[in-house]
Design a protein around this motif. Structure first.
Motif, PDB file in Angstrom:
ATOM      1  N   THR A  36     -12.891  11.925 -68.869  1.00 20.64           N
ATOM      2  CA  THR A  36     -11.797  12.836 -68.514  1.00 20.64           C
ATOM      3  C   THR A  36     -10.590  12.659 -69.437  1.00 20.64           C
ATOM      4  O   THR A  36      -9.905  13.633 -69.748  1.00 20.64           O
ATOM      5  CB  THR A  36     -11.369  12.633 -67.050  1.00 20.64           C
ATOM      6  OG1 THR A  36     -11.093  11.241 -66.807  1.00 20.64           O
ATOM      7  CG2 THR A  36     -12.458  13.105 -66.104  1.00 20.64           C
ATOM      8  N   ILE A  39     -11.408  14.653 -72.465  1.00 18.84           N
ATOM      9  CA  ILE A  39     -11.162  16.079 -72.212  1.00 18.84           C
ATOM     10  C   ILE A  39      -9.666  16.377 -72.283  1.00 18.84           C
ATOM     11  O   ILE A  39      -9.233  17.381 -72.863  1.00 18.84           O
ATOM     12  CB  ILE A  39     -11.719  16.480 -70.829  1.00 18.84           C
ATOM     13  CG1 ILE A  39     -13.253  16.382 -70.831  1.00 18.84           C
ATOM     14  CG2 ILE A  39     -11.269  17.882 -70.437  1.00 18.84           C
ATOM     15  CD1 ILE A  39     -13.877  16.571 -69.460  1.00 18.84           C
ATOM     16  N   THR A  40      -8.874  15.484 -71.692  1.00 23.55           N
ATOM     17  CA  THR A  40      -7.431  15.689 -71.650  1.00 23.55           C
ATOM     18  C   THR A  40      -6.821  15.675 -73.049  1.00 23.55           C
ATOM     19  O   THR A  40      -5.974  16.507 -73.386  1.00 23.55           O
ATOM     20  CB  THR A  40      -6.778  14.598 -70.776  1.00 23.55           C
ATOM     21  OG1 THR A  40      -7.337  14.648 -69.467  1.00 23.55           O
ATOM     22  CG2 THR A  40      -5.279  14.799 -70.693  1.00 23.55           C
ATOM     23  N   TRP A  42      -8.400  16.313 -75.857  1.00 23.51           N
ATOM     24  CA  TRP A  42      -8.851  17.540 -76.541  1.00 23.51           C
ATOM     25  C   TRP A  42      -8.016  18.743 -76.113  1.00 23.51           C
ATOM     26  O   TRP A  42      -7.576  19.545 -76.933  1.00 23.51           O
ATOM     27  CB  TRP A  42     -10.331  17.780 -76.213  1.00 23.51           C
ATOM     28  CG  TRP A  42     -10.798  19.156 -76.600  1.00 23.51           C
ATOM     29  CD1 TRP A  42     -11.156  19.594 -77.845  1.00 23.51           C
ATOM     30  CD2 TRP A  42     -10.924  20.289 -75.725  1.00 23.51           C
ATOM     31  NE1 TRP A  42     -11.503  20.921 -77.796  1.00 23.51           N
ATOM     32  CE2 TRP A  42     -11.375  21.370 -76.517  1.00 23.51           C
ATOM     33  CE3 TRP A  42     -10.714  20.478 -74.364  1.00 23.51           C
ATOM     34  CZ2 TRP A  42     -11.612  22.633 -75.965  1.00 23.51           C
ATOM     35  CZ3 TRP A  42     -10.947  21.726 -73.812  1.00 23.51           C
ATOM     36  CH2 TRP A  42     -11.385  22.786 -74.608  1.00 23.51           C
ATOM     37  N   GLY A 197      -5.970  20.751 -69.789  1.00 20.41           N
ATOM     38  CA  GLY A 197      -6.653  19.493 -69.517  1.00 20.41           C
ATOM     39  C   GLY A 197      -6.922  19.303 -68.041  1.00 20.41           C
ATOM     40  O   GLY A 197      -8.018  18.899 -67.629  1.00 20.41           O
ATOM     41  N   TRP A 200      -9.883  21.573 -66.805  1.00 21.84           N
ATOM     42  CA  TRP A 200     -11.227  21.111 -67.166  1.00 21.84           C
ATOM     43  C   TRP A 200     -11.618  19.856 -66.395  1.00 21.84           C
ATOM     44  O   TRP A 200     -12.784  19.693 -66.006  1.00 21.84           O
ATOM     45  CB  TRP A 200     -11.317  20.868 -68.684  1.00 21.84           C
ATOM     46  CG  TRP A 200     -11.487  22.143 -69.458  1.00 21.84           C
ATOM     47  CD1 TRP A 200     -10.590  22.735 -70.281  1.00 21.84           C
ATOM     48  CD2 TRP A 200     -12.639  23.002 -69.428  1.00 21.84           C
ATOM     49  NE1 TRP A 200     -11.102  23.909 -70.785  1.00 21.84           N
ATOM     50  CE2 TRP A 200     -12.353  24.091 -70.286  1.00 21.84           C
ATOM     51  CE3 TRP A 200     -13.865  22.958 -68.783  1.00 21.84           C
ATOM     52  CZ2 TRP A 200     -13.268  25.130 -70.494  1.00 21.84           C
ATOM     53  CZ3 TRP A 200     -14.775  23.990 -68.979  1.00 21.84           C
ATOM     54  CH2 TRP A 200     -14.477  25.064 -69.829  1.00 21.84           C
TER      55      TRP A 200
END
Length: 546
Positions: A36, A39-40, A42, A197, A200
């Motif tokens: 996670t 993802i954050t 990105w 972020g 997602w």
């Protein structure tokens, strides 16, 4: 059954949390946090302006936003709290599931599409559209932050109970450090990833939660040859309450006060969703009103399936773990679902039990992280966009300064939530969330409905409604058994409560609506019919939105 000897079950549980089993659990936790965070980071690189930070660039589809709404809504209260209250209170516990689900009809029919069309980033954008900006935005911003902090308390309490269970550490120190860690992570998610972020992370979490709950549901039903009647019978027998466990009234029917408490709870749950800031801001992340409607349809389907599964989780925990063992681990029942997972995997001390306990607990932890990120984003965005940019700076602020203030607000709000949650560890997470719903339904919903559908509504009415609903609901909570007068209260050794109900919705929600009406009647200002006409056209058609 494990519930027949709670002390032995608890001792075995502590043993199961040590050595390789503890390493497995922490590895799963670490893997989820790393994924996670990736993802954050990105998403943070894709965040270029305020529109990206607050609304994710309005780039999400109906399905994606529906999953994110589900991830935002199915909180620790849903997974941990409801399973626990069903395991301890039977039929009456399932009333939480029904209330949370039915609430979406109010959001779908009255709020979702008009809100998306009329606002920009926050609830206050709608309220201030035809009112005086500064007083309305101030009231809405304060209300958003208070509701979010109430909701954050539930998530922090769930995190503390969960990790203390997994680490097998008794006492308050472990829970407090867990709460601090969760708070730090949520601030990191918001400040780095913004809405993209956070969204997602919520999508990933929603998928994991549905899969985890479905796995447990199948395993529970398999224990009873997929015969729900056998499951309910076993739960009733293990509860020690007999058939009363499966009938209304065990928790809310004993006295006139508990019956009123049930009505109050039902009002708060059904009306609260449409006033929750972290849910409302999700409607701004889609490009069209049609996508907003699709979001809610997807959310209703996903959430409906999940809440049906809470029946199997709650009654399964009652039957296979037993209320005594659950209460020994967590007096409010917050660890019922993880304990059930351990039992389904083979019991305390077994490798299978440790694996399933670790997997389900990692899913629960994912649930908490995703929801606290959404809550922190909603409250910090309201501070930055409503209070800082439009009230303090009177609109003379750059997008960069506004986003920077939102990130600072996330740190402060996270610190406040951490400090308060340390003292709320004895409360059931579902009950804590119900309080947030009551405050939202009292302060936010009346003002939203009046703004959207009442031509005569004025600034005075809006301010009276928000502050009246907010102050009355919070004061009633302070002087209720939630804070003092009971062994499970925030202050168990004090007793200054005079309000008998544990949920203030029955009183505070009508106060919010009444004060909005009275404020408008006694106001010396006159509503602008042209502004209302513009809002009506925009809310119904989307013309001029954003």
């Amino acid at each position: 059954m494990t519930g027949s000897n709670p002390l032995a079950a608890h001792t075995a549980l502590l043993a199961a949390s040590s050595g390789n089993h503890r390493a497995l659990t922490m590895s799963l936790f670490g893997a989820f946090v790393l994924v996670t965070l990736g993802i954050t980071v990105w998403a943070g690189r894709q965040t270029r302006d305020a529109n990206d930070f607050y609304a994710g660039g309005r780039s999400f589809t109906g399905l994606q936003n529906g999953l994110a709404i589900s991830g935002d809504y199915m909180s620790a209260a849903s997974f941990l709290g409801i399973a626990g209250v069903i395991a301890l209170s039977g039929y009456d516990g399932f009333l939480y599931s029904i209330g949370f689900l039915v609430a979406w009809l109010v959001a779908l029919l009255l709020i979702a599409e008009p809100l998306r069309n009329s606002g920009r980033y926050t609830m206050a954008d709608v309220l201030a559209f035809r009112m005086r900006q500064r007083p309305v935005r101030t009231a809405a911003g304060i209300s958003t932050i208070v509701v979010s902090i109430f909701y954050l308390l539930a998530q922090m309490v769930g995190a503390g109970s969960l990790v203390a269970l997994l680490l097998g550490v008794e006492g308050d120190a472990a829970k407090r450090w867990t709460v601090v860690a969760v708070g730090a992570l949520m601030v990191l998610y918001v400040t780095v990833g913004g809405m993209k972020g956070t969204t997602w992370v919520q999508i990933v979490k929603a998928v994991l939660l549905i899969l985890g709950a479905a796995l447990m549901t199948v395993l529970v039903l398999a224990k009873y040859h997929f015969n729900p009647s056998s499951l309910l019978g076993a739960a009733a027998h293990a509860s020690g309450k007999g058939s009363a466990f499966l009938e209304p009234g065990l928790k809310y029917g004993a006295t006139g006060t508990t019956k009123l408490d049930f009505v109050s709870l039902a009002l708060a749950l059904v009306l609260g969703t449409a006033g929750l800031p972290h849910i409302l801001v999700r409607f701004y992340t889609v490009p069209t009103a049609k996508a907003a409607r699709k979001s809610v349809f997807w959310a209703i389907g996903i959430i409906g399936v999940f809440y049906l599964m809470t029946l199997a989780l709650g009654f399964g925990a009652a039957a296979l773990v037993g209320p005594k063992a659950i209460k020994l681990s967590s007096p409010s029942g917050n660890t019922a679902a993880p304990l059930l997972a351990q039992e389904l995997g083979g019991g305390a001390g077994s490798t299978g039990g440790a694996v399933l306990l670790a997997v389900i607990s990692a899913v629960a932890f994912a649930t908490i992280l995703a929801v606290v990120a959404g809550l922190t984003l909603a409250s910090s965005s309201s501070f930055a966009h409503d209070l800082y940019a439009n009230v303090i700076r009177r609109g003379r602020v750059t997008e960069r300064e506004e986003v920077h203030s939102a990130k600072l607000a996330a740190v402060v709000i996270g610190a406040v939530a951490i400090g308060l949650s340390i003292y709320a560890d004895k409360l059931n997470t579902a009950a804590l969330v119900a309080l947030a719903f009551a405050v939202a339904a009292s302060a936010n919903l009346p003002t939203l409905l009046y703004s959207l559908f009442w031509k005569r509504f004025t600034t005075t009415g809006a301010v009276w409604s928000v502050y009246g609903g907010l102050i009355s609901s919070v004061l009633l909570v302070v002087f209720s058994p939630v804070v003092s007068g009971k062994a499970t209260s925030l202050l168990p050794h004090s007793d200054f409560h005079w309000f008998p109900l544990e949920n203030p919705g029955l009183v505070s929600i009508p106060i919010g609506f009444l004060l909005g009406w009275l404020g408008t009647l006694f106001s010396k200002e006159t509503a602008d019919p042209a502004k209302y006409a513009e809002l009506e056209v925009r809310s119904l058609t989307g013309i001029g939105a954003h």
